[in-house]
Design an enzyme around this catalytic site. Structure first.
Site, PDB file in Angstrom:
ATOM      1  N   CYS A 114      -2.853   4.929   6.013  1.00  0.00           N
ATOM      2  CA  CYS A 114      -2.891   4.145   4.762  1.00  0.00           C
ATOM      3  C   CYS A 114      -4.128   3.249   4.668  1.00  0.00           C
ATOM      4  CB  CYS A 114      -1.629   3.302   4.616  1.00  0.00           C
ATOM      5  SG  CYS A 114      -0.151   4.311   4.536  1.00  0.00           S
ATOM      6  N   HIS A 251      -3.339  -2.225  -0.807  1.00  0.00           N
ATOM      7  CA  HIS A 251      -2.603  -0.980  -0.555  1.00  0.00           C
ATOM      8  C   HIS A 251      -1.212  -1.160  -1.165  1.00  0.00           C
ATOM      9  CE1 HIS A 251      -0.739   2.389   1.218  1.00  0.00           C
ATOM     10  NE2 HIS A 251      -0.083   1.725   2.158  1.00  0.00           N
ATOM     11  N   ASN A 281       4.065   4.649  -2.524  1.00  0.00           N
ATOM     12  CA  ASN A 281       3.020   4.534  -1.504  1.00  0.00           C
ATOM     13  C   ASN A 281       2.294   5.871  -1.379  1.00  0.00           C
ATOM     14  OD1 ASN A 281       1.510   4.290   0.823  1.00  0.00           O
ATOM     15  ND2 ASN A 281       3.133   3.307   2.011  1.00  0.00           N
TER      16      ASN A 281
END
Ligand code: UT7
Length: 324
Positions: A114, A251, A281
């Site tokens: 990520c 993020h 996500n």
């Protein structure tokens, strides 16, 4: 003379299929209400059968090139942040290079889960500053739906698919925070956190792609403190304070992590670009997706100071300060 990597264009791609939280209620012991209140996610996009990470990345790249008014043949480097490549090799970046009709320059992937887009941006910046590249496509593209365990309610409701891209170009700067472009980078990793977020398969172990495994609650606590501290370090390196920030582009893992980090940085949520409700996500794609959507909404404008921060498997985390 200071060389800066300046943002010339941004674009994104989301697969057509939108899956609202309620769809999971049929197969899992979960509710739309639980997913919304614990994560802020309302829906996510999933790639169609046969749709690949490189195809999504190429769509986003084309949109970013169009926004920049730059032809693919003028790009000399392509870097793709992904943990869900089409194949073990060659890289997604070389597949996108071919898709865009490019036959020169160089292309490669970066894998920092990520945090991948922050690592890729850092790499692109270093190549531009060192004179190795003049115009760079930086892409984040993921199909996390392919590594979900659809029986694990604590993970499969959280992730989505998509891609985002930036075009960066070398420009002369003054060396101060008045310059446009990337002003500072802070990168970190600590492999002792391996078990907090990993995929239980791979080439040299099981010979399979594996499924994502996550200890959500301990990771949540690590995320808020590490994201705030890396953002603060990047701001110090850029010689700016929270008061100078126009936009945080975090993020997009969980709205509570985004809010907790903003609070630690002393920033109100009206300075934060939030897309987690619509995308879930999307790992390395989440920051360029949020940048593209933030610009399209009229939030991010030329001259704005932005701080992007991310954390993911590894653990790996980092932040970038840039003036758009
Ligand atoms: O992108 C990389 C970075 N990713 C992250 O940083 C993710 C970090 N973690 C998180 O976002 C949150 O920890 C989650 C959203 C994953 C979970 O939220 P939480 O507030 O930490 O909940 P929890 O894990 O402590 O679970 C609370 C309860 C548990 O039940 P018990 O043990 O209290 O009975 C879970 O089993 O919620 C249960 N639960 C669910 N219930 C309904 C877990 N998933 C679900 C679900 N639906 N989908």
């Amino acid at each position: 003379m200071t060389v800066r990597a300046v943002i010339k264009g941004v674009g994104h791609y989301l697969p057509e299929r939108v899956v609202p939280n309620a769809e999971f209620e049929a197969t899992l012991d979960t509710t739309d209400e639980w997913i919304r209140t614990r994560s802020g996610i309302e829906r996510r996009h999933f790639a169609a059968e046969g749709e690949t990470t490189s195809q999504m990345g190429a769509h986003a790249a084309r949109a970013a090139l169009k926004d920049a008014g730059i032809d693919a043949s003028d790009i000399d480097m392509v870097v793709v942040a992904t943990s869900t490549p089409d194949l073990t090799f060659p890289s997604v970046a070389t597949m996108i290079q071919k898709d865009l009709g490019m036959t020169k320059g160089f292309a490669f992937d970066v894998q920092a889960v990520c945090a991948g887009f922050i690592y890729a941006l850092s790499n692109a910046n270093a190549q531009i500053v060192s004179g190795q590249a003049k115009r760079v496509l930086v892409i984040g593209a993921e199909t996390f739906s392919r590594i979900m365990d659809w029986t694990d309610r604590s993970t499969c409701v959280l992730f989505g698919d998509g891609a985002g891209a930036l075009v960066l170009e070398a420009a002369e700067g003054t060396g101060t925070s008045e310059d446009r472009g990337i002003l500072s980078v802070d990168l970190n990793s600590d492999g002792t956190y391996r078990d907090m977020l990993y995929v239980d398969g791979g080439v040299s172990t099981t010979g399979t792609a594996g499924k994502l495994r996550m200890q959500g609650n301990p990771l949540f606590r690590q995320a808020v403190s590490k994201l705030a501290s890396t953002a603060e370090t990047a701001m110090e390196k850029a010689n700016i304070t929270s008061a100078d920030i126009d936009w945080v582009v975090p993020h997009q893992a969980n709205i509570r992590i985004i809010e907790g980090t903003a609070k630690k940085l002393g920033l109100s949520m009206d300075k934060v670009v939030v897309t987690v409700q619509d995308h879930g996500n999307t790992s390395a794609a989440s920051i360029p997706l949020a940048m593209s959507v933030g610009k399209a909404r009229g939030q991010i404008k030329q001259g704005d100071i932005c701080v992007a921060e991310a954390i993911g498997g590894g653990l790996a985390w980092g932040a970038v300060v840039l003036r758009w």
